[in-house]
Scaffold this active site. Structure first.
Site, PDB file in Angstrom:
ATOM      1  N   PHE A 139      41.548  42.730  42.736  1.00 27.02           N
ATOM      2  CA  PHE A 139      42.590  42.573  43.748  1.00 27.02           C
ATOM      3  C   PHE A 139      43.683  41.674  43.178  1.00 27.02           C
ATOM      4  CE2 PHE A 139      44.208  40.621  47.873  1.00 27.02           C
ATOM      5  CZ  PHE A 139      44.358  41.679  48.521  1.00 27.02           C
ATOM      6  N   GLU A 373      41.977  31.691  48.341  1.00 23.09           N
ATOM      7  CA  GLU A 373      42.238  32.575  49.693  1.00 23.09           C
ATOM      8  C   GLU A 373      42.747  31.548  50.586  1.00 23.09           C
ATOM      9  OE1 GLU A 373      39.001  35.007  50.385  1.00 23.09           O
ATOM     10  OE2 GLU A 373      38.620  35.567  48.178  1.00 23.09           O
ATOM     11  N   GLY A 374      43.447  30.548  50.384  1.00 25.63           N
ATOM     12  CA  GLY A 374      44.014  29.677  51.494  1.00 25.63           C
ATOM     13  C   GLY A 374      43.732  28.091  51.107  1.00 25.63           C
TER      14      GLY A 374
END
Length: 394
Positions: A139, A373-374
């Protein structure tokens, strides 16, 4: 006459297992058994060498037990509940964060993007092979200069007749160099779009990133797209803008809420076992008040985190889970998991830094999980905006 209370279970002090259905327990036991057989005996060596040998075989095995894209339906996916997927993430990360990352990126990012936003042709071509582990996916969102601010991405896709031509770079991509397909997000004249990119296309390369001190039993790569030509059908047709990749990230972050508790559980169990057997001053250190205080605090945060993950899973299964609630879980559980690992290390003393025990490996892995992811700050701001109604991002 009152009913007889069940005995206290140190492994489940809140009785959370009572909330699980037999099917949930079966999924958990299957994944736990696989990890015990195929990961735990070898992962310390993999971590020390900084490699994940046999990743393609591991992916096929994970596919055979239904762990890849397991919460998706159709196209060979297991169609499991969100709670069952969460339990799988917990068991995988109890073995190693790198293994859970392999599964998360495959199922919750690459497969989810195709399943949620792809065409029927894209779904039929890729999802069955990805669900079986025949094809590994990655991704591509984060760039060398744009992590927390994906709106600033520089990767660009331009039209050339009926084709698309992609150029740019992505960074810190799990599974990148072993992937057969990449979901890549790029700027276009119409906004940010997602593209399904077979990795054998001319101009695509994925050099592996070396010298990591975290997630060492995981494949991490850079993606280089040098005028990669794709047909018109490569674009994900059902989404435009950042809501596409952010929707995928929310799905993946949910798995992290569970997974972080797996790393914490493994470290807690190692500390508890050590405290029961390690003797100092003539008796086990678990008999000293300060050690018991540490163990009690660790158990409280561990099982509060598992209960929170379970609650969010039930909300997801009911179609009621909001992104802000996922941020709540990711912020709390990863932060508390790191603290549990650090406290466990103090109980093990010098042995805590040895790869004979899992504690330091989990602690260093969670340093990556804390910011990918944050970051902590981004999730704090998500919650801050939800609480105040005021946007502090800019």
């Amino acid at each position: 006459m009152s009913a007889k209370l069940p005995p206290f279970d140190p492994a489940d002090p809140l009785g959370v297992d009572d909330l699980l259905e037999p099917e949930d327990l079966a999924v958990r036991d299957t994944v736990r058994g696989w990890a015990a057989d195929r990961v735990l005996p070898y992962v310390a060596e993999w971590y020390e060498k900084g490699e994940l040998p046999g990743i393609r075989e591991l992916a096929r095995e994970l596919g055979s037990i239904g762990a890849l894209g397991m919460s998706l339906t159709g196209y060979g996916c297991a169609g499991a509940s969100a709670v069952q997927y969460g339990l799988a993430c917990l068991e995988l990360e109890a073995a190693d964060s790198g293994i859970r990352s392999l599964v998360s990126v495959q199922g919750s990012l690459a497969m989810y993007a195709i399943h949620r936003y792809g065409s029927e042709e894209q779904k039929s071509e890729w999802l069955p092979r990805m669900a079986s582990g025949e094809v590994i996916g990655c991704f591509g969102l984060t760039e060398p200069d744009h992590g927390s601010d994906p709106a600033g991405m520089r990767t660009f896709a331009k039209r050339d007749g009926d084709d698309w031509v992609l150029s740019g770079r992505k960074m810190w991509i799990t599974n990148g160099s072993v992937a057969g397909v990449a979901v890549v997000w790029a700027r276009t004249e119409d906004g940010i779009r997602g593209f399904v990119v077979p990795t054998d296309r001319p101009g695509f390369s994925a050099p592996e990133i070396k010298h990591k001190w975290s997630l060492r039993a995981s494949v991490t790569s850079e993606l280089v797209l040098d005028d990669v030509r794709l047909p018109a059908g490569a674009v994900l047709p059902e989404v435009t803008g950042l809501r596409g990749p952010l929707g995928c990230l929310s799905h993946a972050r949910y798995g992290i809420v569970w997974g972080a508790m797996g790393a914490a559980r493994s470290s807690f169990e190692a500390a508890l076992d050590y405290a029961r057997t390690r003797e100092q001053f003539g008796r086990p250190i678990g008999g000293f008040q300060l050690t018991q205080a540490k163990l009690a605090d660790m158990a409280v945060e561990l099982h509060k985190g598992i209960l929170l993950a379970h609650h969010l899973g039930r909300r997801m299964d009911a179609g009621r889970l909001r992104p802000e609630q996922v941020s709540f879980g990711k912020l709390n559980n990863v932060r508390e998991a790191i603290e549990i690992c650090r406290t466990a290390r103090t109980i093990l003393g010098a042995n805590g830094i040895s790869l004979e025990y899992p504690v330091m490996r989990h602690a260093t892995n969670l340093e990556s999980v804390l910011t990918y992811e944050g970051t902590v700050e981004m999730h704090q701001l998500v919650l801050g905006k939800a609480l105040t109604g005021l946007d502090a991002f800019r």
